[in-house]
Design an enzyme around this catalytic site. Structure first.
Site, PDB file in Angstrom:
ATOM      1  N   HIS A  57      -7.406   9.238  -1.324  1.00 37.41           N
ATOM      2  CA  HIS A  57      -6.707   9.152  -0.072  1.00 37.41           C
ATOM      3  C   HIS A  57      -7.749   9.832   1.018  1.00 37.41           C
ATOM      4  O   HIS A  57      -7.666   9.172   2.003  1.00 37.41           O
ATOM      5  CB  HIS A  57      -5.518  10.192  -0.074  1.00 37.41           C
ATOM      6  CG  HIS A  57      -4.416   9.643   0.888  1.00 37.41           C
ATOM      7  ND1 HIS A  57      -3.124   9.437   0.688  1.00 37.41           N
ATOM      8  CD2 HIS A  57      -4.729   9.077   2.276  1.00 37.41           C
ATOM      9  CE1 HIS A  57      -2.437   9.156   2.100  1.00 37.41           C
ATOM     10  NE2 HIS A  57      -3.410   8.944   2.809  1.00 37.41           N
ATOM     11  N   TYR A  88       2.779  10.232   0.818  1.00 37.86           N
ATOM     12  CA  TYR A  88       4.018   9.483   1.423  1.00 37.86           C
ATOM     13  C   TYR A  88       5.388  10.078   0.893  1.00 37.86           C
ATOM     14  O   TYR A  88       6.436   9.872   1.709  1.00 37.86           O
ATOM     15  CB  TYR A  88       3.916   7.925   1.487  1.00 37.86           C
ATOM     16  CG  TYR A  88       2.700   7.420   2.388  1.00 37.86           C
ATOM     17  CD1 TYR A  88       1.785   8.009   3.002  1.00 37.86           C
ATOM     18  CD2 TYR A  88       2.295   5.927   2.197  1.00 37.86           C
ATOM     19  CE1 TYR A  88       0.616   7.650   3.326  1.00 37.86           C
ATOM     20  CE2 TYR A  88       1.263   5.415   2.499  1.00 37.86           C
ATOM     21  CZ  TYR A  88       0.365   6.269   3.264  1.00 37.86           C
ATOM     22  OH  TYR A  88      -0.931   5.676   3.654  1.00 37.86           O
ATOM     23  N   ASP A 132       0.721  -1.129   0.061  1.00 36.51           N
ATOM     24  CA  ASP A 132      -0.163  -0.056   0.045  1.00 36.51           C
ATOM     25  C   ASP A 132       0.860   1.254  -0.118  1.00 36.51           C
ATOM     26  O   ASP A 132       1.606   1.525   0.788  1.00 36.51           O
ATOM     27  CB  ASP A 132      -0.719  -0.221   1.342  1.00 36.51           C
ATOM     28  CG  ASP A 132      -1.807   1.190   1.312  1.00 36.51           C
ATOM     29  OD1 ASP A 132      -2.819   1.312   0.557  1.00 36.51           O
ATOM     30  OD2 ASP A 132      -1.328   2.261   2.117  1.00 36.51           O
ATOM     31  N   LYS A 163      -2.475   6.017  -3.972  1.00 41.01           N
ATOM     32  CA  LYS A 163      -3.520   6.985  -3.496  1.00 41.01           C
ATOM     33  C   LYS A 163      -3.171   8.450  -4.319  1.00 41.01           C
ATOM     34  O   LYS A 163      -2.104   8.819  -4.349  1.00 41.01           O
ATOM     35  CB  LYS A 163      -3.724   6.956  -1.888  1.00 41.01           C
ATOM     36  CG  LYS A 163      -3.876   5.789  -1.258  1.00 41.01           C
ATOM     37  CD  LYS A 163      -3.917   5.984   0.079  1.00 41.01           C
ATOM     38  CE  LYS A 163      -3.905   4.813   0.716  1.00 41.01           C
ATOM     39  NZ  LYS A 163      -2.176   4.510   1.074  1.00 41.01           N
TER      40      LYS A 163
END
Length: 312
Positions: A118, A56, A51, A85
């Site tokens: 997200h 990030y 994931d 995402k």
């Protein structure tokens, strides 16, 4: 879903016949070098669901670890399920495909198995992932609806390279709105869920509509009150000769959800994959005797992730 004694290879089938590994490795790790090392350790341990997220800021590091495994011949693309995402600043339809393609490039993959919104909150579009006004308040974008963003994701599926789509950090109320109008229904919704936040009503809705519920913070993210110190869980762990973490993760799979777990410790990564089915009376105990109810992440209320620093 078929539950075997060992749960590590369990897969959950969605309404669209997308088969999603129940056991997933989350890559919310601040340091890119550590991200690559942890992802490599996760793949070596046997994780086959990664994931990721634009937010990030480490997709390239995850991609490097994946490509190294491909080159070494230890992993085939068809055996790996990759989720990433769309961040809040890219909700406007014209920004969705460029964001998706940028994630594919960073990951080094032609296809993404599941592309997820997200959060349901649109932020001011632009390069600043955390836009704030002079008083430090988030600048939201009122010029786009969640349905419009969802329709842009549906077009990604139409065009290829995106096999399925989903939502994260969403309430049941918002999910109902999308399911009611979706041409392509969500394959997966990713929400905080653990023994202290079982999300039973949301899980029932997902089951009814053939949607996989994937739990993040499946072990409580080491926050107080500590899920893994719950007396019901620790007693079951002693009885079945597993760790409290292994009990909580087995519970997640047996109740019909997928989960994400993150660690940078190779031993802990292997431990989180070594889960076995719990006795039915243990599952009943966890349902009936755990009464603590707490949400650790307020992202569902604001769109601001509670586990990601503003600068990270």
């Amino acid at each position: 879903m078929t539950i075997s004694d060992s749960l590590r290879d369990t897969r959950i089938l969605t309404h669209g016949s997308v088969s999603i590994p129940a056991v997933g490795f989350g890559t919310l790790i601040p340091d890119p070098v550590v991200t690559k090392q942890a992802t490599k350790a996760a793949l070596e341990a046997g994780f086959r669901h990664l994931d990721c997220a634009e937010r990030y800021r480490n997709e390239a590091a995850v991609g490097d670890a994946i490509q190294d495994a491909f080159k070494a011949g230890t992993l085939r693309r068809q055996d790996l399920f990759v989720t990433t995402k769309l961040w809040n600043t890219n909700h406007r339809p014209e920004r969705v495909k460029p964001a998706f393609d940028a994630s594919r490039r960073r990951l080094g993959l032609d296809d993404i198995d599941c592309y997820i919104i997200h959060t349901p909150f649109a932020f001011q579009p632009g390069d600043d992932q955390d836009p704030r006004d002079a008083s430090g308040q988030v600048i939201y974008d009122s010029g786009v609806t969640l349905v419009e963003t969802w329709q842009a994701l549906e077009r990604l599926v139409d065009e290829g390279h995106c096999k399925s789509i989903g939502l994260s950090d969403i309430t049941l109320e918002k999910l109902r709105e999308i399911v009611a109008v979706a041409r392509i229904r969500p394959a997966m919704v990713q929400v905080e869920a653990h023994p202290y936040l079982p999300e039973r009503e949301l899980l029932d809705f997902c089951r009814t509509h053939g949607i996989v519920l994937q739990a993040f913070a499946a072990l409580g993210h080491a926050m107080e009150p500590r899920v893994l110190e719950d007396p019901v869980i620790t007693a079951i762990a002693r009885r079945v000769h597993k760790t409290p973490a292994q009990v909580a993760l087995a519970w997640a799979v047996q109740r019909g959800t997928a989960f994400l777990t993150t660690s940078t410790n190779p031993g802990r990564i292997r431990e989180n994959l070594d889960i076995s089915a719990l006795p039915e009376d243990a599952m009943r105990q966890m349902r009936d005797e755990i009464t603590t109810n707490v949400r650790f992440n307020a992202v569902v209320e604001t769109g601001v992730p509670g586990f990601i620093s503003r600068t990270g």
